[in-house]
Scaffold this motif. Structure first.
Motif, PDB file in Angstrom:
ATOM      1  N   HIS A  54     -44.438 -41.588 -36.198  1.00  0.00           N
ATOM      2  CA  HIS A  54     -43.137 -41.994 -35.659  1.00  0.00           C
ATOM      3  C   HIS A  54     -42.668 -43.209 -36.438  1.00  0.00           C
ATOM      4  O   HIS A  54     -43.392 -43.715 -37.309  1.00  0.00           O
ATOM      5  CB  HIS A  54     -43.223 -42.308 -34.161  1.00  0.00           C
ATOM      6  N   PRO A  78     -40.141 -33.585 -36.360  1.00  0.00           N
ATOM      7  CA  PRO A  78     -38.753 -33.232 -36.032  1.00  0.00           C
ATOM      8  C   PRO A  78     -37.980 -34.416 -35.436  1.00  0.00           C
ATOM      9  O   PRO A  78     -38.557 -35.298 -34.804  1.00  0.00           O
ATOM     10  CB  PRO A  78     -38.922 -32.113 -35.000  1.00  0.00           C
ATOM     11  N   ASN A  79     -36.691 -34.430 -35.663  1.00  0.00           N
ATOM     12  CA  ASN A  79     -35.740 -35.440 -35.163  1.00  0.00           C
ATOM     13  C   ASN A  79     -35.688 -36.705 -36.003  1.00  0.00           C
ATOM     14  O   ASN A  79     -34.802 -37.534 -35.811  1.00  0.00           O
ATOM     15  CB  ASN A  79     -36.018 -35.847 -33.703  1.00  0.00           C
ATOM     16  N   LYS A  81     -34.800 -39.252 -38.859  1.00  0.00           N
ATOM     17  CA  LYS A  81     -33.681 -39.364 -39.797  1.00  0.00           C
ATOM     18  C   LYS A  81     -33.885 -40.592 -40.673  1.00  0.00           C
ATOM     19  O   LYS A  81     -33.195 -41.609 -40.535  1.00  0.00           O
ATOM     20  CB  LYS A  81     -32.361 -39.450 -39.035  1.00  0.00           C
ATOM     21  N   HIS A 106     -44.822 -31.420 -32.302  1.00  0.00           N
ATOM     22  CA  HIS A 106     -43.782 -32.372 -31.918  1.00  0.00           C
ATOM     23  C   HIS A 106     -44.015 -32.814 -30.474  1.00  0.00           C
ATOM     24  O   HIS A 106     -44.051 -31.993 -29.555  1.00  0.00           O
ATOM     25  CB  HIS A 106     -42.406 -31.726 -32.065  1.00  0.00           C
ATOM     26  N   PRO A 108     -42.288 -35.580 -28.410  1.00  0.00           N
ATOM     27  CA  PRO A 108     -41.354 -36.679 -28.100  1.00  0.00           C
ATOM     28  C   PRO A 108     -41.678 -37.351 -26.771  1.00  0.00           C
ATOM     29  O   PRO A 108     -42.264 -36.732 -25.877  1.00  0.00           O
ATOM     30  CB  PRO A 108     -39.998 -35.975 -28.043  1.00  0.00           C
ATOM     31  N   MET A 112     -38.239 -40.171 -29.976  1.00  0.00           N
ATOM     32  CA  MET A 112     -37.837 -38.770 -30.049  1.00  0.00           C
ATOM     33  C   MET A 112     -38.462 -38.039 -31.238  1.00  0.00           C
ATOM     34  O   MET A 112     -38.597 -36.820 -31.213  1.00  0.00           O
ATOM     35  CB  MET A 112     -36.313 -38.657 -30.107  1.00  0.00           C
ATOM     36  N   GLU A 113     -38.847 -38.775 -32.284  1.00  0.00           N
ATOM     37  CA  GLU A 113     -39.478 -38.118 -33.428  1.00  0.00           C
ATOM     38  C   GLU A 113     -41.003 -38.123 -33.340  1.00  0.00           C
ATOM     39  O   GLU A 113     -41.688 -37.598 -34.228  1.00  0.00           O
ATOM     40  CB  GLU A 113     -39.027 -38.771 -34.744  1.00  0.00           C
TER      41      GLU A 113
END
Length: 470
Positions: A54, A78-79, A81, A106, A108, A112-113
């Motif tokens: 994360h 995932p998620n 950025k 994943h 979260p 969230m990542e």
């Protein structure tokens, strides 16, 4: 399957290294990456991937420098950025490291990542999970950090996601799996972490409060958020560095590792307004230090307390250390994003004193000497955490936790002597140095803190177990 945990006690941080058939991977590396590179070279291996569980809040990761120095691909779940080149994996995606496999799960909730990595050995057997801040030994990750970066991600919402991740992604896994978390006891990323840094998933299902099979989501959220203290001030800033990028560690070291004469040091302090940070032990600092410096000792939780007590990551810093500890101090500052060190005092306080420069002192007394003062009109201020104070304290004293002293300066009398103490003397000297820098002069520190006080007849409150308080 060989999984090497690389544990750094001052941050209660664990990175992980795996290698198979000349290929290696690093999980959640610290800022200084040469030890990881050397480890791979010793195995005649090339670092293929840098896996991030994360965007970390409590330290600046070394993923970017590893990418630049080795060509390794950075992998997030995932998620994510990130503001730089990285591979954002899909849930269930598999990566190969020689004959090993790493599966993305994943999870979260902490963020969230947040992603857990399932490790599969060369025979196809599931060996363990690298959980980041999703699952600790005895605890789970706090769900209130992402809100400081994205306001819509409330702690209640994230706690609900975490409940689902644990129930649907982690708990169905085999009991024999090893759990490899990102942190152990002492980290501010959780509240009940064990001193143990690995365990089996099966044992965690039996002993970890957050994995109780009969717990409802509502009960989980309430228990997870109860007793959660405010995160350290520097956490959101480290998250943004890990998302957006940062200067290379080599450049920081080149800028910071400058030996300065007493005259050069004094000139920079005065003209640049640099903060003088003395990293020696409390006793040495008390006996002689540069006026207007503050003391945060390297021998304790140095980086987290720097992050708590120095608000601006861009603050220009001048270091005073024990001779030979200069690079260690620079490194530990950079781990939490303090990249603006301007140099250090050559030969430490010895050169300052030899040059005839002004020095300051802080009065210290033993617990026995404090005992003799108890019949006088004396103000005692306990700078331990509220939970420590609530558990047990000297009767009738004031509690101002160290990380809150700037908000409660009115609690410290200017026209009367007062005495500071913490648990053992580390934090109270930080407080004393900051107060002295701000103009307080009639202050005294207790050597050995509350631990020594309890060995005297000074009256203290009845002990209350911290878990009972929660």
């Amino acid at each position: 399957m060989k999984v090497e945990q690389i544990y750094t006690g001052c941050l209660a941080h664990a990175a992980y290294y795996i290698e198979s058939k000349g290929e290696a991977a690093i999980f959640d590396p610290l800022r200084e990456v040469n030890p990881y590179i050397q480890k791979a070279e010793n195995d005649h291996a090339k670092i293929k991937y840098v896996f991030e569980t994360h965007f970390h809040a409590d330290f600046v990761s070394g993923h970017l420098d590893l990418q630049k120095k080795t060509g390794a691909k950075i992998v997030f779940g995932p998620n994510a950025k990130p503001g730089y080149e990285a591979l954002v994996a899909e849930d269930g995606q598999i990566f190969k490291i020689g004959d090993y496999k790493v599966k993305v799960i994943h999870t979260p909730g902490h963020t969230m990542e947040s992603t857990t990595y399932l490790l599969i050995d060369d025979k196809g057997n599931e060996h363990g999970i690298i959980t980041g801040d999703t699952l600790f030994i005895g605890d789970v990750g706090r769900p209130d950090l992402a809100q400081h970066v994205i306001s819509d991600l409330t702690e209640d919402k994230l706690a609900g996601y975490l409940f689902d991740s644990l129930r649907h992604k982690i708990m169905p896994l085999d009991d024999d799996l090893m759990v490899y978390p990102n942190h152990g006891a002492g980290s501010a990323c959780g509240k009940k972490m064990s001193k143990e840094t690995t365990d089996t998933l099966g044992n965690q299902k039996k002993t970890n409060y957050a994995l109780r099979a009969d717990m409802t989501k509502k009960e989980f959220i309430k228990e997870l958020l109860t007793g959660l203290t405010a995160p350290p001030n520097y956490f959101p800033k480290n998250v943004l560095l890990n998302i957006g990028g940062y200067k290379s560690f080599d450049k920081i070291m080149k800028q910071a590792a400058k030996a300065l004469t007493p005259d050069e040091f004094e000139l920079l302090a005065n003209e640049e307004g640099a903060l003088v940070l003395d990293t020696r032990e409390a006793d040495k600092y008390a006996k002689s230090h540069v006026p207007n410096s503050i003391n945060i000792g390297l021998q304790g939780s140095f980086a987290p307390w720097v992050g708590e007590m120095i608000p601006d990551l861009e603050t220009p810093i001048l270091l005073i250390t024990e001779v030979g500890k200069e690079e260690e101090a620079i490194t530990r500052l950079s781990r939490v994003g303090y990249d603006n060190t301007q140099g250090y005092l050559a030969d430490g306080m010895k050169s300052w004193e030899a040059a005839g420069k002004e020095v300051d002192t802080i009065n210290r007394i033993t617990a026995e000497e404090l005992e003799q003062k108890m019949n006088q009109d004396i103000v005692i201020i306990d700078v331990r955490k509220k939970s420590e104070f609530d558990s047990e304290h000297i009767e009738g004293v004031v509690n101002v936790p160290l990380n809150q002293i700037n908000q409660y300066l009115e609690k410290f009398p200017k026209e009367q002597e007062f005495v500071l103490h913490c648990a053992g003397g580390y934090r109270s000297m930080i407080a004393a140095s900051i107060l002295q820098q701000r103009g307080w002069s009639q202050l005294t520190d207790v050597i050995g803190g509350f631990k020594s006080i309890k060995e005297t007849t000074i009256p203290v409150t009845a002990y209350v177990c911290p878990s009972t308080l929660l």
